[in-house]
Design a protein around this motif. Structure first.
Motif, short mmCIF file in Angstrom:
data_model
loop_
_atom_site.label_atom_id
_atom_site.label_comp_id
_atom_site.label_asym_id
_atom_site.label_seq_id
_atom_site.Cartn_x
_atom_site.Cartn_y
_atom_site.Cartn_z
N THR A 147 -18.47 94.30 56.92
CA THR A 147 -17.94 94.62 55.59
C THR A 147 -17.31 93.38 54.96
O THR A 147 -17.54 93.08 53.78
CB THR A 147 -16.87 95.73 55.70
OG1 THR A 147 -17.46 96.86 56.33
CG2 THR A 147 -16.33 96.13 54.34
N VAL B 280 -18.32 91.46 51.52
CA VAL B 280 -17.37 91.27 50.41
C VAL B 280 -17.25 89.78 50.08
O VAL B 280 -17.29 89.39 48.90
CB VAL B 280 -15.98 91.85 50.78
CG1 VAL B 280 -14.94 91.45 49.74
CG2 VAL B 280 -16.04 93.35 50.91
N GLN C 32 -19.91 88.25 48.08
CA GLN C 32 -19.83 88.62 46.66
C GLN C 32 -19.07 87.54 45.88
O GLN C 32 -19.27 87.36 44.69
CB GLN C 32 -19.08 89.95 46.50
CG GLN C 32 -19.80 91.15 47.06
CD GLN C 32 -20.73 91.78 46.05
OE1 GLN C 32 -20.41 91.79 44.86
NE2 GLN C 32 -21.87 92.25 46.49
N TYR C 33 -18.17 86.87 46.57
CA TYR C 33 -17.31 85.88 45.91
C TYR C 33 -17.53 84.48 46.50
O TYR C 33 -16.60 83.72 46.69
CB TYR C 33 -15.84 86.28 46.07
CG TYR C 33 -15.49 87.56 45.36
CD1 TYR C 33 -15.39 87.58 43.97
CD2 TYR C 33 -15.32 88.74 46.05
CE1 TYR C 33 -15.09 88.75 43.30
CE2 TYR C 33 -15.03 89.92 45.39
CZ TYR C 33 -14.91 89.92 44.02
OH TYR C 33 -14.63 91.08 43.36
N GLU D 72 -13.96 100.40 49.58
CA GLU D 72 -13.96 98.96 49.27
C GLU D 72 -14.50 98.76 47.85
O GLU D 72 -15.55 99.27 47.50
CB GLU D 72 -14.84 98.21 50.27
CG GLU D 72 -14.17 97.94 51.59
CD GLU D 72 -13.14 96.82 51.51
OE1 GLU D 72 -13.11 96.09 50.49
OE2 GLU D 72 -12.36 96.67 52.46
N ASP E 130 -15.60 96.05 46.27
CA ASP E 130 -16.62 95.04 45.96
C ASP E 130 -17.98 95.32 46.58
O ASP E 130 -18.92 94.56 46.35
CB ASP E 130 -16.14 93.67 46.46
CG ASP E 130 -14.91 93.22 45.70
OD1 ASP E 130 -14.94 93.26 44.47
OD2 ASP E 130 -13.92 92.84 46.35
N ILE E 131 -18.08 96.34 47.37
CA ILE E 131 -19.36 96.59 48.04
C ILE E 131 -19.81 98.01 47.75
O ILE E 131 -19.01 98.85 47.32
CB ILE E 131 -19.25 96.36 49.57
CG1 ILE E 131 -18.13 97.24 50.16
CG2 ILE E 131 -19.01 94.90 49.89
CD1 ILE E 131 -18.04 97.16 51.67
N ASP F 109 -21.76 101.19 52.25
CA ASP F 109 -21.19 100.32 53.29
C ASP F 109 -19.83 100.83 53.74
O ASP F 109 -19.49 100.77 54.92
CB ASP F 109 -21.05 98.88 52.77
CG ASP F 109 -22.41 98.19 52.66
OD1 ASP F 109 -23.38 98.71 53.23
OD2 ASP F 109 -22.49 97.15 51.99
N PRO G 124 -22.06 98.61 43.84
CA PRO G 124 -20.65 98.28 44.18
C PRO G 124 -19.71 99.26 43.49
O PRO G 124 -19.94 99.64 42.32
CB PRO G 124 -20.49 96.87 43.60
CG PRO G 124 -21.86 96.31 43.57
CD PRO G 124 -22.78 97.46 43.27
N ARG H 298 -16.90 98.97 42.18
CA ARG H 298 -16.26 98.50 40.95
C ARG H 298 -17.14 98.74 39.72
O ARG H 298 -16.66 98.71 38.59
CB ARG H 298 -15.88 97.02 41.06
CG ARG H 298 -17.06 96.09 41.21
CD ARG H 298 -16.66 94.64 40.95
NE ARG H 298 -17.85 93.79 40.99
CZ ARG H 298 -18.26 93.10 42.05
NH1 ARG H 298 -17.55 93.14 43.14
NH2 ARG H 298 -19.36 92.40 42.02
#
Lengths: 291, 347
Positions: free
Chosen positions: A38, A42, A45-46, B121, B123-124, B128, B164, B166
């Protein structure tokens, strides 16, 4: 599958079938691996933001490196036993150790409590520390990939001199994770102060100042006055910075390498014990006040 | 596994609450620099009885609406039931366990969904995060896949779980939150404003889902909502709480008959221009129908008068909307002089 499945041991509520569960050890390994996956997802993504963050972080050791290399040259080629090449090695390895040492901070604790995230974690049948340990461990794999080109550029620019033994390299990789655990546990202890006051940042800043001096982050510990080195021996900080760095740079004897791992294990034990007791008191306090 | 609390039998309630109390000590001071400095020396606190001796049982498989105005003590009660808050006094058990002990077995059998908080979460994709819940709740892969697919189908979120979190709208996020909260197939659901901020269509879908989950798994549901449509659609029984005390516990229909001070009479006249103000308060009028609000005890007499004095084509008598009844219940709580003083000031 049946070998790794157990039941809860309690009869289900009327009308509801009890549900099998994955075995305890296997589930914990699964949790850590899933958390790490995970975190990697994440962080990717950044990736651009992460890269800029790491480049910014490089400024600090480069300044130390330039200053101490100049001092070494002005004193005939070495200071405190470090040549410019060894300073370069020290501070380039520093960049990796620093990134491995990034863990969940007390700032995060303040956010976690204020936003009610801790309540959500408390509803789950697992200690929240496992989320943090697994998640930030996963981040390190992204960090490592991003760090390699930075290390290569710094090496081309500053010509590091490393003389690690085989044991030193092995100890370095173990000590990296030891450092990660010690710092994670220390930050958890500090973060849990948030159960009693929502403004733990001031204590965190004091911790950072002490760590800067007594860890080997600002300067290798052998360059500090004798009294300061004595103080550092009673604190956990050097086992999170100076020890893993020196293990790879090749500044430690076999005895020192093994003693260092022992000291890391000791500080992990101390941190885990403190967390065990403070958590129980803190969670009781949190559950009385609520959020 | 050591057992130091009784295991619930078939006849035992899923939730038992006995004289439950929760008191918070809240610091307070007047506005201004002078009071800020004074509070450094002399700290003033207020003791607030958020929950003040409530008792109720909820049977396995029952869906109960937990109603009350803001600050009534609903969420505090739900948090105590979920083990997030220690009670100040009284007792409670959920599925035979004491929630404040937060035993893993207990936590594996409940869920608390709060409409204004998310646990996935950001951002994902939610898919997930579901994997993370699988690991946390130690769900075998096969059982996990079956439950996930079933919930995804029930809430129609097949496409959403791959985006995602968000990037989802509020309603979409709530639906995937609910899927995430139920993957371990909890036997008790605490739902705190699950439809807050959602549009009417989304509210209906979530209501239908909760009803289906309850039907399919026989799960016990305790629901708070400010949307009475949620309560009417899902709950045969409601518990009304105000100032930390229970004002009413019983059937939804009983709430109206006990607390509604008036009824509405819908009248269709041959001549719709006639003024019916003399019979009661005219609250609505259109081309065909006039709606009157009349005191409940006067309903029979006024109906008889209307039928005898006017050319009535059609007439219906109805209870007032449930929102109005609840408002009356809350107002009765405010006016109830028997309530003891709830707050004590200490320094």
């Amino acid at each position: 599958m049946s070998a790794v499945v157990e039941r809860s041991g309690r009869p289900a509520a009327p009308g509801l079938p009890d549900r099998p569960r994955v075995g305890r050890v296997r589930s914990m390994v699964d949790l850590y691996l899933t958390e790490m996956r995970t975190a990697i997802a994440v962080q990717f993504q950044y990736r651009v933001a992460n890269y800029f963050y790491m480049i910014g972080m490089v400024a600090e050791p480069v300044i130390y490196l330039v200053v101490w290399s100049s001092v070494a040259r002005s004193q005939g080629g070495a200071v405190g036993g470090y040549t410019p090449g060894e300073f370069a090695a020290y501070y380039i390895v520093w960049t990796l150790v620093r990134n491995i040492n990034i863990v969940f901070t007390p700032y995060g604790w303040e956010w976690r409590i204020q936003k009610g995230q801790l309540s959500g974690q408390l509803l789950r049948p697992i200690h929240p520390i496992h989320y943090d340990l697994g998640y930030f461990a996963g981040m390190k794999f992204v960090v490592l990939v991003l760090w390699l080109p930075i290390a290569a550029i710094l090496s081309l620019a500053f010509h590091p001199t490393l003389q690690p033994s085989g044991l030193g390299i092995g100890v370095f990789f173990v000590a990296l994770w030891g450092a990660y655990l010690i710092r994670s546990l220390n930050m958890w202890v500090l973060g849990m102060i948030t159960f009693w006051t929502t403004r733990v940042s001031a204590i965190f800043e004091l911790y950072m100042a002490l760590e800067l001096i007594f860890s080997g982050r600002l300067v290798p510990l052998t360059l500090l006055p004798g009294w300061a080195q004595g103080v550092a021996n009673f604190l956990p900080f050097q086992w999170t910075f100076g020890f893993p760095i020196n293990a790879l740079v090749g500044k430690l004897s076999t005895t020192q390498l093994l003693e260092g791992l022992g000291m890391q294990a000791l500080w992990i034990g101390i941190g885990a014990t403190i967390i065990h007791f403070v958590w129980r008191a803190g969670i009781r306090r949190f559950s009385s006040v609520g959020n | 596994m050591p057992e130091d609390h009784p295991v619930p039998g078939p006849a035992d309630p899923a939730i038992r609450v006995v004289e439950l109390r929760k008191t918070f000590v809240v610091p307070e001071r007047e506005a201004g620099l002078k009071h800020a400095i004074r509070s450094l020396v002399r700290r003033r606190t207020r003791q607030v009885n958020a929950v003040d001796g409530i008792s109720f049982d909820i049977a396995p498989g029952e869906v109960v609406g937990f109603l009350g105005p803001n600050g009534a003590g609903k969420t505090t009660t739900l948090k105590m039931l979920a083990g997030l808050l220690y009670p100040t006094g009284g007792g409670l058990t959920v599925l035979g366990a004491t929630p404040s002990r937060r035993e893993k077995d207990f936590l594996s059998r409940i869920t608390l969904v709060m409409g204004n908080r998310n646990q996935l979460e950001w951002d994902i994709p939610a898919a997930d995060s579901f994997e993370l819940n699988r690991a946390i709740y130690r769900i075998p892969p096969q059982a996990f896949a079956e439950t996930r697919d079933e919930l995804v189908e029930l809430l129609e979120v097949g496409d959403l779980v791959r985006k995602p979190v968000r990037n989802l709208s509020l309603g979409e996020r709530m639906k995937v939150e609910i899927v995430g909260s139920l993957l371990h197939r909890p036997q008790v659901l605490f739902l705190d404003e699950p439809t807050i901020g959602l549009d009417v269509t989304m509210q209906k879908r979530i209501r239908a889902f909760v009803a289906e989950y309850n039907r399919r798994y026989g799960a016990t549901v305790l629901l708070t909502s400010h949307y009475m449509a949620d309560v009417v659609a899902l709950c045969k029984r409601v518990i009304v709480i105000h100032h930390g005390r229970i004002l009413f516990d019983g059937g939804l229909s009983g709430l109206s008959s006990r607390f509604a001070a008036y009824k509405t009479i819908g009248v269709t006249l041959d001549d719709p221009t006639i003024d019916l103000g003399a019979y009661g308060e005219v609250i609505h009028r259109d081309d065909q129908k006039i709606t009157l609000r009349v005191p409940k005890l006067e309903t029979s007499r006024i109906t008889a008068r209307l039928l005898s004095e006017q050319a009535v084509a059609d007439l219906t008598i109805e209870d007032p909307p449930i929102e109005d009844v609840i408002e009356t219940v809350f107002a009765s709580g405010e006016d109830d002089e028997r309530l003891p003083e709830r707050e004590k000031v200490s320094e």
